[in-house]
Enzyme design. Structure first.
Site, PDB file in Angstrom:
ATOM      1  N   GLY A 153      13.059 -12.415 -35.308  1.00 30.10           N
ATOM      2  CA  GLY A 153      11.735 -11.802 -35.204  1.00 30.10           C
ATOM      3  C   GLY A 153      11.044 -11.764 -36.558  1.00 30.10           C
ATOM      4  O   GLY A 153      11.677 -11.458 -37.562  1.00 30.10           O
TER       5      GLY A 153
ATOM      6  N   ARG B 299      13.561 -18.385 -32.636  1.00 27.80           N
ATOM      7  CA  ARG B 299      14.986 -18.426 -32.305  1.00 27.80           C
ATOM      8  C   ARG B 299      15.342 -19.921 -32.211  1.00 27.80           C
ATOM      9  O   ARG B 299      14.472 -20.753 -31.944  1.00 27.80           O
ATOM     10  CB  ARG B 299      15.265 -17.752 -30.961  1.00 27.80           C
TER      11      ARG B 299
ATOM     12  N   ASP C 157      20.674  -9.836 -38.655  1.00 29.94           N
ATOM     13  CA  ASP C 157      22.109 -10.155 -38.646  1.00 29.94           C
ATOM     14  C   ASP C 157      22.434 -11.360 -37.761  1.00 29.94           C
ATOM     15  O   ASP C 157      23.413 -12.065 -38.015  1.00 29.94           O
ATOM     16  CB  ASP C 157      22.950  -8.929 -38.269  1.00 29.94           C
TER      17      ASP C 157
ATOM     18  N   THR D 173      13.806  -7.784 -41.093  1.00 31.36           N
ATOM     19  CA  THR D 173      13.708  -7.425 -39.669  1.00 31.36           C
ATOM     20  C   THR D 173      13.153  -6.013 -39.548  1.00 31.36           C
ATOM     21  O   THR D 173      13.549  -5.123 -40.299  1.00 31.36           O
ATOM     22  CB  THR D 173      15.075  -7.516 -38.954  1.00 31.36           C
TER      23      THR D 173
ATOM     24  N   ASP E  68      13.812  -4.038 -37.338  1.00 30.66           N
ATOM     25  CA  ASP E  68      14.822  -3.167 -36.711  1.00 30.66           C
ATOM     26  C   ASP E  68      15.636  -2.363 -37.724  1.00 30.66           C
ATOM     27  O   ASP E  68      16.253  -1.361 -37.357  1.00 30.66           O
ATOM     28  CB  ASP E  68      15.796  -3.999 -35.862  1.00 30.66           C
TER      29      ASP E  68
ATOM     30  N   ASP F  83      18.498  -2.909 -38.911  1.00 34.53           N
ATOM     31  CA  ASP F  83      19.865  -2.743 -38.387  1.00 34.53           C
ATOM     32  C   ASP F  83      20.887  -3.629 -39.111  1.00 34.53           C
ATOM     33  O   ASP F  83      21.900  -4.014 -38.525  1.00 34.53           O
ATOM     34  CB  ASP F  83      19.887  -3.043 -36.878  1.00 34.53           C
TER      35      ASP F  83
ATOM     36  N   ARG G 197      15.990  -3.625 -30.343  1.00 32.48           N
ATOM     37  CA  ARG G 197      16.769  -4.093 -29.187  1.00 32.48           C
ATOM     38  C   ARG G 197      18.120  -3.384 -29.055  1.00 32.48           C
ATOM     39  O   ARG G 197      18.539  -3.019 -27.986  1.00 32.48           O
ATOM     40  CB  ARG G 197      17.001  -5.603 -29.302  1.00 32.48           C
TER      41      ARG G 197
HETATM   42  P1  ATP Z   1      15.797  -9.864 -35.258  1.00 33.37           P
HETATM   43  O1  ATP Z   1      16.884  -8.946 -34.769  1.00 33.37           O
HETATM   44  O2  ATP Z   1      14.826  -9.200 -36.164  1.00 33.37           O
HETATM   45  O3  ATP Z   1      15.089 -10.600 -34.161  1.00 33.37           O
HETATM   46  P2  ATP Z   1      17.868 -11.761 -35.924  1.00 33.37           P
HETATM   47  O4  ATP Z   1      18.062 -12.685 -37.063  1.00 33.37           O
HETATM   48  O5  ATP Z   1      18.996 -10.794 -35.653  1.00 33.37           O
HETATM   49  O6  ATP Z   1      16.496 -11.002 -36.179  1.00 33.37           O
HETATM   50  P3  ATP Z   1      18.494 -13.357 -33.579  1.00 33.37           P
HETATM   51  O7  ATP Z   1      17.623 -13.802 -32.467  1.00 33.37           O
HETATM   52  O8  ATP Z   1      19.708 -12.560 -33.249  1.00 33.37           O
HETATM   53  O9  ATP Z   1      17.535 -12.604 -34.591  1.00 33.37           O
HETATM   54  O10 ATP Z   1      19.003 -14.666 -34.371  1.00 33.37           O
HETATM   55  C1  ATP Z   1      18.071 -15.619 -34.906  1.00 33.37           C
HETATM   56  C2  ATP Z   1      18.645 -17.002 -34.839  1.00 33.37           C
HETATM   57  O11 ATP Z   1      19.878 -17.083 -35.590  1.00 33.37           O
HETATM   58  C3  ATP Z   1      19.059 -17.494 -33.447  1.00 33.37           C
HETATM   59  O12 ATP Z   1      17.967 -17.982 -32.695  1.00 33.37           O
HETATM   60  C4  ATP Z   1      20.001 -18.634 -33.802  1.00 33.37           C
HETATM   61  O13 ATP Z   1      19.307 -19.769 -34.231  1.00 33.37           O
HETATM   62  C5  ATP Z   1      20.758 -18.033 -35.016  1.00 33.37           C
HETATM   63  N1  ATP Z   1      21.991 -17.397 -34.546  1.00 33.37           N
HETATM   64  C6  ATP Z   1      22.159 -16.151 -34.064  1.00 33.37           C
HETATM   65  N2  ATP Z   1      23.431 -15.929 -33.687  1.00 33.37           N
HETATM   66  C7  ATP Z   1      24.104 -17.085 -33.940  1.00 33.37           C
HETATM   67  C8  ATP Z   1      25.467 -17.519 -33.760  1.00 33.37           C
HETATM   68  N3  ATP Z   1      26.403 -16.716 -33.267  1.00 33.37           N
HETATM   69  N4  ATP Z   1      25.770 -18.800 -34.127  1.00 33.37           N
HETATM   70  C9  ATP Z   1      24.841 -19.614 -34.647  1.00 33.37           C
HETATM   71  N5  ATP Z   1      23.550 -19.258 -34.828  1.00 33.37           N
HETATM   72  C10 ATP Z   1      23.178 -18.022 -34.476  1.00 33.37           C
END
Ligand code: ATP
Length: 325
Positions: free
Chosen positions: A11, A72, A103, A126, A128, A130, A172
């Protein structure tokens, strides 16, 4: 080290641009070339990128969103996608990749590490808040102010009509934003994962009735973190109505992600962007640049998703004690 890559993932969060600016300026001062990938990890896999010079990042410190766009990238969840990403990073002769995100994005870095020979570093961005290893993540302070601005306005109409409102805020899996917004807005109830894994509608209704007994008919605001109730705040409002509690639902949604970053986010983003590049030059790998007690520091990427960071239990306890008066 000659050339590094950067992307914004997950995000979007206000302050990501300020972070990009600091990172590019610091890289320039260290004679490093910066390649910016578009739309998170998608830009690495699809080879969509541009060179970022100080010229490209001038005048963006005040902009919300992200110059590089964010997304994503499901392909990163496959071995094929990870191999392709690593191959493309090697072809570009990138010595390191910096990832600004949450994360989930850092898990992406960890999965990429076995295939990519360069260094990987994260920066928490982020709304969040978190991410373990940093007191605050870039974007949280702005999202909090945006949510507060909306809740204060809802309070005005709730006061005028002596109404009960359910206000749904983002988050979330965590309730940082809900707790912070609820406390700062003087909400009568806060519903978040840290306080209750399952909702007791009778208790919620009883709290409203108690408050009205103490104060007479008055406004009453419940701040609820998204995903706390199947169907969201609107469904909860309908179910409370069945118990004789007439209330309105207001879902703040994506306005919480946008807007000009507040000063605190611009400063945090600048500090962490600069610090991350300086640490890369000194050899940091598989770490996150975060801030604890006002000091920039490194934290292992592998621990950033441990969910050890607690919302302020002191304030939550206080909230539960006094909110009905
Ligand atoms: P936010 O919580 O603010 O949306 P975030 O980084 O936690 O941020 P996610 O949607 O969980 O958002 O992850 C972003 C991107 O990171 C995913 O679309 C994917 O490309 C990559 N990613 C997340 N988890 C994995 C994983 N286990 N293995 C490989 N890539 C991952």
């Amino acid at each position: 080290m000659k050339r590094i890559g950067v992307l914004t993932s997950g995000g979007d969060a206000p302050g990501m641009n300020a972070c990009l600016r600091a990172l590019v300026l610091t890289a320039h001062a260290n004679e490093l070339e910066v390649i910016g990938f578009q739309r998170g990890f998608n830009g690495v896999i699809d080879q969509e990128y541009q060179t970022l010079s100080p010229y490209h990042v001038s005048g963006i410190i005040q902009d919300g969103g992200t110059l590089l766009k964010s997304a994503r990238c499901p392909a990163m969840l496959t071995e094929e996608g990870l191999k392709q990403a690593a191959e493309n990073l090697h072809d570009l002769e990138l010595d390191a990749l910096l990832v600004i995100g949450g994360d989930g994005s850092f898990r992406g870095c960890l999965e990429l590490a076995p295939y990519y020979q360069g260094k990987l570093l994260g920066i928490p961005g982020t709304i969040d808040n978190d991410v373990d290893g940093s007191d605050f993540s870039i974007g949280f302070a702005t999202a909090l102010d945006t949510a507060l601005d909306a809740i204060d306005k809802i309070r005005d109409t709730a006061d005028a009509f002596e109404r009960i409102f359910l206000v749904e805020v983002m988050g979330r899996h965590t309730g940082y934003l809900a707790v912070a917004a609820g406390i700062a807005a003087g909400a009568e109830q806060i519903i978040c994962p840290e306080l209750a894994s399952e909702l007791d509608l009778d208790k919620i209704a009883e709290h409203v009735e108690q408050a009205r007994k103490h104060r007479g008919n008055c406004s009453y605001i419940i701040v609820i973190a998204e995903t706390m109730y199947p169907g969201g705040a609107s469904a909860l409002a309908a179910d409370l109505e069945q118990r004789g509690i007439e209330c309105r639902a207001s879902i703040l949604g994506h306005i919480q992600r946008g807007g000009r970053p507040v000063g605190a986010d611009r400063i945090l983003a600048t500090k962490l962007g600069a610090f991350a590049v300086e640490q890369l030059v000194q050899g940091a790998h598989l770490m996150m640049a975060g801030e604890i007690n006002g000091k920039a520091g490194l934290y292992p990427l592998a621990l950033t998703g441990d969910k050890k960071k607690q919302v302020d239990s002191y304030l939550l306890r206080w909230q539960q004690q006094v909110a009905q008066y």
